[in-house]
Design an enzyme around this catalytic site. Structure first.
Site, PDB file in Angstrom:
ATOM      1  CG  HIS A  22      -1.902   1.118   1.224  1.00 30.04           C
ATOM      2  ND1 HIS A  22      -2.871   1.238   0.252  1.00 30.04           N
ATOM      3  CD2 HIS A  22      -2.050   2.179   2.054  1.00 30.04           C
ATOM      4  CE1 HIS A  22      -3.582   2.328   0.491  1.00 30.04           C
ATOM      5  NE2 HIS A  22      -3.099   2.919   1.581  1.00 30.04           N
TER       6      HIS A  22
ATOM      7  CG  HIS B 169      -3.821   6.355   2.527  1.00 33.06           C
ATOM      8  ND1 HIS B 169      -4.363   5.112   2.717  1.00 33.06           N
ATOM      9  CD2 HIS B 169      -4.219   7.097   3.581  1.00 33.06           C
ATOM     10  CE1 HIS B 169      -5.058   5.107   3.843  1.00 33.06           C
ATOM     11  NE2 HIS B 169      -4.989   6.301   4.392  1.00 33.06           N
TER      12      HIS B 169
ATOM     13  CB  CYS C  41      -2.798   3.105  -3.049  1.00 37.93           C
ATOM     14  SG  CYS C  41      -1.973   1.490  -2.978  1.00 37.93           S
TER      15      CYS C  41
END
Length: 170
Positions: free
Chosen positions: A25, A37, A115
């Site tokens: 991530h 994010h 992301c």
């Protein structure tokens, strides 16, 4: 070993790569212990395998959260590896842009808008995902290996297993 918060403090604009097991991530550090994010609904530190279901979502939220709340017990590093390829945008531009995006719902696609794409777009102005590129290379290599294997089998069959004319002894 890569640096962590104990070794090195992130600076505004640094990309944070969080290791979630089978994927990473990505977030952008915006100062004072916070990151911004792009997070699908299932993205959180303890999501485990259910986080993989995020590939099925079409929308994700831009969130500003404390780094440690997002990291949880996962390992993380500062990863500005594209600095050699692209010039990072100024920190004030990164902060301004992320501030304007927080709370927005954006389209999400694991292949074209995940992301990592988001974080790289913020830092460099280039939406890119090395994770997706690597996965694509693995798929291409596997496909090529399969095609070569089929070709070798077909060639061997043609060379050694072709039909032989039987002698007709009359």
């Amino acid at each position: 070993m890569a640096p962590t918060l104990y070794d090195e403090k992130p600076e505004v604009g640094d990309l944070i790569e969080i290791f979630r097991g089978s994927y990473q991530h990505w977030a952008v550090y915006v100062g004072d212990g916070f990151i911004v994010h792009l997070a699908p609904p299932s993205e959180h530190p303890d999501a485990g395998a259910s986080s993989m279901m995020s590939v099925l979502t079409e929308k994700a939220m831009v969130k500003k959260e404390e780094l440690w709340d997002v990291v949880g017990t996962n390992r993380w590093i500062i990863n500005n590896s594209l600095d050699e390829e692209y010039k990072p945008r100024p920190a004030h531009v990164i902060v301004r842009e992320t501030s304007a995006l927080v709370g927005s719902e954006l389209p999400f696609c694991v292949f074209r808008g995940n992301c990592e794409h988001f974080a790289n777009e913020i830092r460099y102005g280039k939406a890119e995902s090395r994770q997706v590129r690597k996965a694509g290379e693995v798929v291409m290599a596997a496909g090529l290996a399969a095609a070569v294997g089929i070709g070798i089998v077909a060639l061997a069959g043609a060379l050694f297993g072709g039909s032989r004319k039987e002698k007709n002894t009359q």
